[in-house]
Design an enzyme around this catalytic site. Structure first.
Site, PDB file in Angstrom:
ATOM      1  CG  LEU A 589      -1.985  -1.113   1.252  1.00 60.70           C
ATOM      2  CD1 LEU A 589      -2.853  -0.981   2.490  1.00 60.70           C
ATOM      3  CD2 LEU A 589      -2.854  -1.096  -0.003  1.00 60.70           C
ATOM      4  CB  CYS A 590       0.045   4.762  -0.790  1.00 60.07           C
ATOM      5  SG  CYS A 590       0.779   6.395  -0.807  1.00 60.07           S
ATOM      6  N   PRO A 591       2.926   4.391   0.993  1.00 64.28           N
ATOM      7  CG  PRO A 591       4.741   5.548   1.928  1.00 64.28           C
ATOM      8  CD  PRO A 591       3.496   4.781   2.316  1.00 64.28           C
ATOM      9  CG  ASP A 616      -2.388   1.373  -3.130  1.00 67.36           C
ATOM     10  OD1 ASP A 616      -3.613   1.378  -2.901  1.00 67.36           O
ATOM     11  OD2 ASP A 616      -1.625   2.268  -2.733  1.00 67.36           O
TER      12      ASP A 616
END
Length: 819
Positions: A589-591, A616
């Site tokens: 998932l981000c980042p 993501d």
């Protein structure tokens, strides 16, 4: 001797879903009855919904579309089935129907005791010039399907135009795209799938475009002409399309002309009017299916609901009542589902737009979740929306995702039918195993959000209203991480990460209302709760920035980024070259994906191509904004299943995009604390800035030095005080504590577990990532001396420096943080 009961004669006009169901039910109700079923086409009881899949080659055997046959009904149910027989006129007083046998061309009169109209609907064809041209088709019957397949097989067009963005249009788009045909969708409305709210429909629109579909909204076909090249399709926006085939799937209309001519009650929209027993305004005549208007269960309003499920149930109920029963039909709950490539969209009840159009006072809750536990492989994004009244009654729900959409919407449909409300949804005990769901199922999570709105714990602001908020009255607070913000932000936002909010409350004013937002709405709810309990008037953006984006046509990237003038990369480089580097960022998932991209792109030369694949759901806007702010070129983004693959061409000069700042664009962060949450925040910011190509320095002083200590005991000579300090202080990043809610170490373990569950990784991984990204880590020599820490105790890659070192760096930075 008792007199034999006279046979009842039933005549049914229309032999698809409702008519065939009624015929077989009547036989089960009355073995002695005479039952006649007439159908003007050659097929009865066929699978309308399967026709696009037969055209696309998914269903290869046409006979599989026939649920049953005339021969079967005659043999099994002793029903007199007459295909290619059309009803021309009904005489209710005489209990007669004029019929024509198209095989023989003869007309005759048939009598009845009870009559059922199941004449269904017809395709709506707008009065547009040229829609009767060769190559233009409607899709309503099996006969239509045969004509379309024959034409396609003979002409093999390389493109088609689909006129209408409803469910049939979606199915045609998917199937012809799979055949390798270029598809253009033309929809007169500003959105596709009118039964969905705009933000969910926008998700489907974006998905179509990732599959190469040319989607034209807010325009319509104004004319069709033929030429040697094929069909020339003129649009209202002035553009023209050249195509091989055109499908008119712009909706349907009730086939009620027979009923209207007989004097039966028909609504102003052309649907036959029936009572609760499905009887028409004429004695002994009943009607079911697409041709009637019925009560919609949620609103109680009478409307035409054209779905196979309700039609079959109506046929069953009408048959019982024709046979002497008195069973009320309660109405229908408009539940539907649609597969668009590998995406699923489903709905039940009313959308928010439909509820408001019907004058209902309603609220809504939206969540962006995963279809099953995030730690189990293969989890995919899932968006759910619940529409409900201020009293907690459920009006409807919608869902879009790659898995588990059907069961969530079916659960809510069952709840509506059973009279359950929001409170009951929070308490449903639903099945859980990691490959199927989460311990708190998305249905529960959706209900929790709705419950929080109802009890006032969450004050909602909806994405559709954000752009109307006045800056003089509102303070817009973004609580996301720096890496997330590269994908865009609401104009006028102020950024304070959630974990830093309490420490920055003194900077905020109580003179404004606060709109708080994050990516999906979960963190903003937490932030709003913090603000509320400290005396601020705080509201949370429902559905977060993900939903806000769905209401924007063109969302600006980070406001501070400015473009550089550079040679055109299209002129300098080959966009079709093989990739020089490949990155697999699935499961992160981000980042995380952006960090891998930033690291890898430094290893290739200008003009070379990097291919990255991520799962993501936010990756597409994130990588788009990242390329804009770093000077790289995003060649294309494509989706396959839940994965999104981007091809990026490294910029002509470097991947760093400069920001106008008199002090330069470096970043310095003073790490004073050894609280794990503050340290994590420091490395989030450092890695995010490094991912954008910035020069970053972390200056560790006093307790912050503990982050750099090696985890084990190091044999170095120290005085008594230094040894005491060393014994009391944590050795390295693995032994840090939370600043809040440490709970004897349990809180620390929880935050570490959450980081792994959210695919962020460990603090140690963040430190390693920072080191690999070129982040400078400087240990304060004065603090080391005061606290008795020796250089040998520090991890590799740390520079020793003093105050002058830090100040020299800070003078050339545009951002200096103290954590």
């Amino acid at each position: 001797m008792s007199k034999a009961k006279a046979k009842t004669k039933y005549l049914i006009i229309g032999g698809v879903a409702g008519g065939a169901s009624a015929a077989t039910r009547l036989r089960r109700d009355d073995e002695q009855a005479e039952i006649i079923l007439v159908e003007r086409d050659n097929d009865i009881s066929y699978a309308n919904c399967g026709m696009p899949y037969y055209l696309g080659g998914v269903i290869t055997d046409r006979t599989r579309l026939n649920v049953t046959t005339p021969e079967f009904l005659r043999l099994r149910f002793n029903i007199d089935v007459r295909v290619q027989t059309e009803a021309l006129k009904i005489s209710p007083k005489q209990h007669q129907v004029e019929l024509t046998d198209h095989k023989s061309g003869k007309s005759y009169i048939e009598t009845y005791d009870k009559l059922l109209l199941a004449t269904g609907s017809r395709a709506f064809v707008p009065p547009t010039p040229g829609l009767d041209s060769e190559g233009c088709f409607v899709l309503k019957t099996l006969a239509d399907t045969d004509r379309i397949k024959t034409y396609y097989d003979e002409h093999k067009p390389d493109s088609i135009v689909v006129m209408g963005g409803g469910p049939i249009g979606m199915e045609l788009i998917e199937n012809y795209t799979r055949l390798g045909v270029k598809v253009t969708l033309v929809e007169a409305a500003p959105q596709i799938l009118s039964m969905y709210d705009v933000e969910l429909a926008r998700t489907v629109t974006d998905h179509l475009r990732t599959r190469g579909v040319d989607v034209r909204l807010s325009t319509n076909v104004t004319g069709v002409t033929t030429s040697a090249a094929g069909l020339d399709v003129a649009l209202a926006d002035g553009s023209h399309l050249t195509t091989g085939m055109l499908f008119v799937v712009a909706g349907i209309r009730p086939e009620s002309s027979l009923a209207a001519a007989a004097g039966l009650g028909v609504s102003d929209k052309g649907a036959i009017q029936v009572d609760n027993y499905l009887a028409t305004t004429s004695q002994d005549i009943f009607a079911v299916g697409d041709v009637i208007e019925i009560k919609e269960m949620v609103s109680g309003q009478v409307m035409n609901i054209s779905l196979a499920g309700p039609a079959n149930k109506q046929g069953r109920t009408a048959a019982d009542n024709m046979a002497g029963g008195s069973h009320e039909y309660e109405g229908a709950l408009a539940s539907g589902i649609l597969g668009i490539f590998d995406l699923t969209a489903a709905s039940t009840g009313l959308s928010e737009r439909q509820a408001k159009a019907g004058g209902l006072d309603c609220l809504s809750a939206t969540i962006h979740s995963q279809d099953h536990a995030g730690y189990y492989p293969g989890s995919a994004p899932l968006t759910l929306k619940l529409v409900f009244t201020p009293e907690g009654n459920i009006l409807g729900a919608q869902g879009v995702g790659y898995g588990g959409v059907d069961k969530r919407i079916d659960v809510i449909a069952t709840a509506i039918r059973g009279g359950l409300g929001v409170e009951a949804l929070t308490n449903l005990d639903l099945c859980y195993a990691p490959q199927y769901s989460s311990a708190k199922d998305p249905v529960n999570m959706l209900a929790f959000t709705a419950q929080n709105i109802l009890n006032g714990r969450l004050k909602p602001i909806y994405a559709s209203a954000v752009n109307d908020l006045k800056a003089a009255d509102w303070y817009i607070l973004d609580v996301r991480t720096p890496a997330e913000i590269t994908s865009g932000a609401i104009p006028g936002s102020h950024v304070i990460e959630l974990d830093e909010l309490r420490a920055n409350l003194h900077k905020l004013t109580t003179k404004k209302k606060y709109l708080v937002y994050c990516a999906s709405g979960q963190r903003s709810y937490m932030a709003a709760r913090i603000l509320e309990q400290h005396g601020y008037d705080a509201y949370s953006l429902i559905g977060g920035f993900h939903t806000y984006q769905d209401f924007q046509d063109d969302l600006p990237a980070v406001a501070s980024a400015t473009a550089q003038t550079a040679p055109s990369k299209a002129e300098l480089f080959n966009h079709n070259a093989a990739p020089s580097a490949v990155v697999d960022a699935t499961g992160l998932l981000c980042p995380g994906p952006l960090g891998l991209v930033s690291k890898t792109i430094k290893t290739i030369q200008p003009g070379e191509i990097l291919t990255v694949t991520a799962s993501d759901p936010a990756f597409k806007p994130d990588i788009t904004a990242w390329c804009t702010s770093t000077g790289n070129e995003l060649l294309d983004v494509n989706a396959a299943g839940i994965n999104i693959t981007a091809r990026i061409q490294k910029g002509a000069t470097d991947h760093i995009r400069q920001i106008d700042s008199p002090g330069g664009n470096a970043k310095t962060i003073v790490v004073f604390s050894d609280d794990i949450d503050r340290v994590i925040a420091a490395f989030f910011i450092a890695n995010g800035a490094a991912g954008m190509g910035r020069d970053v320095t972390l200056f560790f002083t006093f307790w912050g030095l503990n982050v750099l200590r090696k985890p084990g005991s190091v044999p170095v000579k120290k005085d008594l005080i230094s040894r005491a300090f060393g014994a009391m202080m944590p050795r390295g990043s693995q032994h840090l504590h939370l600043s809040q809610m440490n709970m004897g170490g349990a809180g620390t373990q929880l935050i570490r577990w959450l980081m792994i569950k959210k695919h962020i990784g460990t603090l140690e991984a963040l430190i390693a990532q920072a080191r690999e990204a070129g982040v400078h880590m400087v240990a304060c020599s004065t603090s080391m001396d005061l606290m008795g820490i020796k250089e040998a105790e520090l991890v590799e890659g740390v520079t020793i420096g003093g105050v002058a070192t830090y100040l020299g760096l800070a003078e050339h930075a545009d951002t200096n943080l103290f954590i």
